[in-house]
Write an enzyme that holds these catalytic residues in place. Structure first.
Site, short mmCIF file in Angstrom:
data_model
loop_
_atom_site.label_atom_id
_atom_site.label_comp_id
_atom_site.label_asym_id
_atom_site.label_seq_id
_atom_site.Cartn_x
_atom_site.Cartn_y
_atom_site.Cartn_z
N TYR A 253 0.83 -1.21 0.00
CA TYR A 253 0.00 0.00 0.00
C TYR A 253 0.86 1.26 0.00
O TYR A 253 0.37 2.34 -0.31
CB TYR A 253 -1.08 0.01 1.10
CG TYR A 253 -0.70 -0.46 2.50
CD1 TYR A 253 0.06 0.33 3.34
CD2 TYR A 253 -1.17 -1.67 2.98
CE1 TYR A 253 0.37 -0.07 4.64
CE2 TYR A 253 -0.86 -2.10 4.27
CZ TYR A 253 -0.09 -1.30 5.09
OH TYR A 253 0.21 -1.70 6.37
N LYS B 60 4.71 3.91 6.38
CA LYS B 60 5.42 3.22 5.29
C LYS B 60 5.55 4.14 4.08
O LYS B 60 6.55 4.07 3.36
CB LYS B 60 4.68 1.93 4.91
CG LYS B 60 4.66 0.87 6.00
CD LYS B 60 5.99 0.16 6.15
CE LYS B 60 5.86 -1.07 7.05
NZ LYS B 60 7.13 -1.78 7.26
C1 HXC Z 1 -6.06 0.20 18.58
C2 HXC Z 1 -4.09 -0.07 19.75
C3 HXC Z 1 -4.02 -1.42 19.33
C4 HXC Z 1 -5.06 -1.94 18.50
C5 HXC Z 1 -2.32 -1.00 20.59
N1 HXC Z 1 -3.03 0.14 20.52
N2 HXC Z 1 -2.91 -1.96 19.87
N3 HXC Z 1 -5.10 0.73 19.38
N4 HXC Z 1 -6.05 -1.08 18.15
N5 HXC Z 1 -5.07 -3.21 18.08
C6 HXC Z 1 -2.72 1.40 21.18
C7 HXC Z 1 -2.62 1.25 22.68
O1 HXC Z 1 -3.89 1.33 23.31
C8 HXC Z 1 -1.75 2.46 23.04
O2 HXC Z 1 -2.48 3.65 23.05
C9 HXC Z 1 -0.81 2.56 21.85
O3 HXC Z 1 -1.43 1.85 20.77
C10 HXC Z 1 0.53 1.93 22.13
O4 HXC Z 1 0.29 0.62 22.58
P1 HXC Z 1 1.35 -0.20 23.43
O5 HXC Z 1 0.89 -1.61 23.52
O6 HXC Z 1 1.70 0.53 24.68
O7 HXC Z 1 2.59 -0.03 22.44
P2 HXC Z 1 3.87 -0.83 22.23
O8 HXC Z 1 4.17 -1.76 23.37
O9 HXC Z 1 4.88 0.14 21.84
O10 HXC Z 1 3.49 -1.80 20.99
C11 HXC Z 1 3.43 -1.36 19.68
C12 HXC Z 1 2.31 -2.05 18.92
C13 HXC Z 1 2.41 -3.58 19.05
C14 HXC Z 1 2.47 -1.58 17.45
C15 HXC Z 1 0.99 -1.60 19.45
O11 HXC Z 1 1.40 -4.19 18.25
C16 HXC Z 1 3.75 -4.14 18.66
O12 HXC Z 1 4.66 -4.19 19.45
N6 HXC Z 1 3.91 -4.56 17.38
C17 HXC Z 1 5.21 -5.06 16.88
C18 HXC Z 1 5.09 -6.18 15.92
C19 HXC Z 1 4.08 -6.00 14.80
O13 HXC Z 1 3.15 -5.19 14.88
N7 HXC Z 1 4.24 -6.81 13.78
C20 HXC Z 1 3.38 -6.78 12.61
C21 HXC Z 1 4.05 -6.13 11.48
S1 HXC Z 1 3.16 -6.61 10.10
P3 HXC Z 1 -2.95 4.38 24.46
O14 HXC Z 1 -3.58 5.65 24.01
O15 HXC Z 1 -3.89 3.41 25.08
O16 HXC Z 1 -1.70 4.57 25.26
C22 HXC Z 1 3.08 -5.41 8.97
C23 HXC Z 1 2.46 -5.91 7.68
C24 HXC Z 1 1.86 -4.85 6.85
O17 HXC Z 1 3.47 -4.32 9.17
C25 HXC Z 1 1.20 -5.32 5.57
C26 HXC Z 1 0.34 -6.53 5.61
C27 HXC Z 1 -0.19 -6.97 4.28
P1 NAP Z 2 7.15 -9.36 12.96
O1 NAP Z 2 7.75 -10.71 13.11
O2 NAP Z 2 6.17 -8.89 13.96
O3 NAP Z 2 8.35 -8.33 12.82
C1 NAP Z 2 8.42 -7.11 13.44
C2 NAP Z 2 9.73 -7.05 14.20
O4 NAP Z 2 9.96 -5.69 14.61
C3 NAP Z 2 9.74 -7.89 15.46
O5 NAP Z 2 10.93 -8.66 15.50
C4 NAP Z 2 9.73 -6.89 16.59
O6 NAP Z 2 10.47 -7.38 17.70
C5 NAP Z 2 10.43 -5.71 15.93
N1 NAP Z 2 10.05 -4.43 16.56
C6 NAP Z 2 8.80 -3.95 16.73
N2 NAP Z 2 8.85 -2.78 17.38
C7 NAP Z 2 10.15 -2.52 17.61
C8 NAP Z 2 10.83 -1.45 18.24
N3 NAP Z 2 10.18 -0.42 18.77
N4 NAP Z 2 12.19 -1.49 18.30
C9 NAP Z 2 12.87 -2.54 17.77
N5 NAP Z 2 12.27 -3.57 17.15
C10 NAP Z 2 10.93 -3.56 17.08
O7 NAP Z 2 6.42 -9.24 11.54
P2 NAP Z 2 6.90 -9.53 10.04
O8 NAP Z 2 5.70 -9.95 9.31
O9 NAP Z 2 8.11 -10.38 10.03
O10 NAP Z 2 7.27 -8.05 9.54
C11 NAP Z 2 8.58 -7.72 9.10
C12 NAP Z 2 8.50 -6.56 8.14
O11 NAP Z 2 7.79 -6.94 6.97
C13 NAP Z 2 7.79 -5.34 8.67
O12 NAP Z 2 8.43 -4.17 8.21
C14 NAP Z 2 6.43 -5.44 8.05
O13 NAP Z 2 5.78 -4.20 7.94
C15 NAP Z 2 6.79 -6.00 6.71
N6 NAP Z 2 5.67 -6.63 6.00
C16 NAP Z 2 5.24 -7.86 6.39
C17 NAP Z 2 4.23 -8.46 5.68
C18 NAP Z 2 3.73 -9.83 6.01
O14 NAP Z 2 2.77 -10.29 5.40
N7 NAP Z 2 4.35 -10.53 6.95
C19 NAP Z 2 3.64 -7.78 4.61
C20 NAP Z 2 4.09 -6.52 4.27
C21 NAP Z 2 5.13 -5.96 4.97
P3 NAP Z 2 10.12 -6.92 19.21
O15 NAP Z 2 8.63 -6.97 19.32
O16 NAP Z 2 10.85 -7.91 20.04
O17 NAP Z 2 10.66 -5.55 19.34
#
Ligand code: HXC
Ligand code: NAP
Length: 282
Positions: free
Chosen positions: A148, A165
């Site tokens: 996207y 992004k």
């Molecule tokens: C709405 C949410 C939420 C949700 C968290 N928040 N999850 N709001 N819906 N599902 C809010 C919380 O209430 C809080 O706001 C704020 O976000 C921060 O939340 P924390 O849990 O304190 O944050 P943190 O510990 O920093 O965690 C960050 C995170 C978490 C993004 C929320 O999901 C995370 O750690 N993600 C890392 C891994 C990840 O997401 N992997 C997927 C990547 S896949 P308030 O106001 O309550 O403080 C990807 C693929 C894209 O990117 C394309 C796919 C096709």
């Molecule tokens: P994932 O395993 O959740 O990877 C995210 C990684 O980022 C985790 O290892 C997480 O580790 C680390 N991370 C998150 N917050 C961080 C922070 N504040 N500081 C340091 N590290 C942090 O998911 P994934 O699918 O492999 O995603 C990898 C990449 O691919 C991402 O950029 C995602 O947007 C992209 N992507 C994935 C898909 C898909 O279908 N899988 C599609 C499009 C794009 P910790 O939580 O331990 O920090």
């Protein structure tokens, strides 16, 4: 396809390198001879992935670090330099994302994703590039974005990620030009769906959603990690030295399926085609 020493002599820092696609890239780069330095917040997956790499008799180290904290990033790079001498390659892979109706988001939810994805990418990029420029040494950066961003379409229900992004892609194209004179290359990969625990648990939390996504895919399958890892290896290697500022989509044609006005015709049954084609003959 690749010589097994393709990345020999390189030290590659991968953010989010302990899990998912980051881990798969790390393992593949190790097979191709690179040293790996992994960062992320949780120690356990980082330590486990490093162990897997060391089992291949390749050097690997990690440090727990939140990429939103610039001082922590600088500290992590100092640890990497102590271990390996120099980091010459960066993969900005760490991300945060979740599905939500935007009107329900808190400002902190938006900040959290922007902080990880856009600021985190900038922090790692800035901290390393400053060193490369000062030392007059080349560098290589790969940013993992999304389709996207690449399609310039954005996406509803993942607005913080779509904004962040898009920013990373703008950074990729801007710095590719600004820093080419320092021999720093910057490219991006836009993956379609690749099953990972992190993405699936947040974006595809039910089996029905997963099956629907598979059925809607033109190839009726998701990406394989090795497909992305090999593309990343190519883009980081000297084989692609003249590729700079590019974003390569790897999604099996998924985003184009939604873009073409008549692409839904792939679901037409044979009988519907018979009706269409007989109408033409009249
Ligand atoms: C709405 C949410 C939420 C949700 C968290 N928040 N999850 N709001 N819906 N599902 C809010 C919380 O209430 C809080 O706001 C704020 O976000 C921060 O939340 P924390 O849990 O304190 O944050 P943190 O510990 O920093 O965690 C960050 C995170 C978490 C993004 C929320 O999901 C995370 O750690 N993600 C890392 C891994 C990840 O997401 N992997 C997927 C990547 S896949 P308030 O106001 O309550 O403080 C990807 C693929 C894209 O990117 C394309 C796919 C096709
Ligand atoms: P994932 O395993 O959740 O990877 C995210 C990684 O980022 C985790 O290892 C997480 O580790 C680390 N991370 C998150 N917050 C961080 C922070 N504040 N500081 C340091 N590290 C942090 O998911 P994934 O699918 O492999 O995603 C990898 C990449 O691919 C991402 O950029 C995602 O947007 C992209 N992507 C994935 C898909 C898909 O279908 N899988 C599609 C499009 C794009 P910790 O939580 O331990 O920090």
């Amino acid at each position: 396809m690749f010589q097994m020493d393709l990345l020999k002599g390189r030290t590659i820092l991968i953010t989010g390198g302990g899990t998912g696609l980051g881990r798969s890239m790390a393992l593949r780069f190790a097979e191709l001879g690179a040293n790996l330095f992994l960062i992320g917040r949780r120690e356990e997956p980082l330590a486990k992935t490093c162990e897997e790499i060391r089992a291949k008799e390749i050097r690997a180290a990690y440090v727990s670090c939140d990429v939103r904290d610039f001082a922590a990033v600088e500290n992590a790079i100092a640890v990497a330099e102590k271990e390996f001498g120099r980091v010459d390659t960066l993969v900005n892979n760490a991300a945060g994302n979740f599905i939500a109706r935007t009107e329900k988001l808190s400002p902190n939810a938006f900040n959290s994703v922007m902080g990880i994805v856009l600021q985190g990418t900038f922090h790692c990029t800035l901290a390393l590039a400053r060193k490369w420029i000062a030392a007059k040494q080349p560098g290589n950066i790969l940013n993992i974005v999304t389709t996207y961003a690449a399609a310039n379409s954005g996406s509803g229900f993942v607005v913080p990620s779509a904004c962040a992004k898009a920013g990373v892609l703008a950074m990729t194209r801007s710095l590719a030009v600004e820093w080419a004179r320092y021999r720093i290359r910057m490219n991006a990969i836009a993956p379609g769906p690749f099953p990972t625990e992190g993405a699936w648990s947040r974006l595809m939390p039910a089996k029905e959603l997963e099956e629907r996504a598979r059925q809607n895919h033109p190839m009726k399958r998701f990406g394989r990690h090795e497909e992305l890892a090999n593309l990343a290896a190519f883009l980081l290697s000297d084989l692609s030295e003249y590729i700079n500022g590019e974003c390569v989509v790897i999604d099996g044609g998924l985003w184009l399926r939604g873009a073409g006005e008549f692409n839904d015709f792939v679901d037409f049954p044979e009988a519907a085609w018979d009706v269409l084609e007989s109408a033409r003959k009249k």
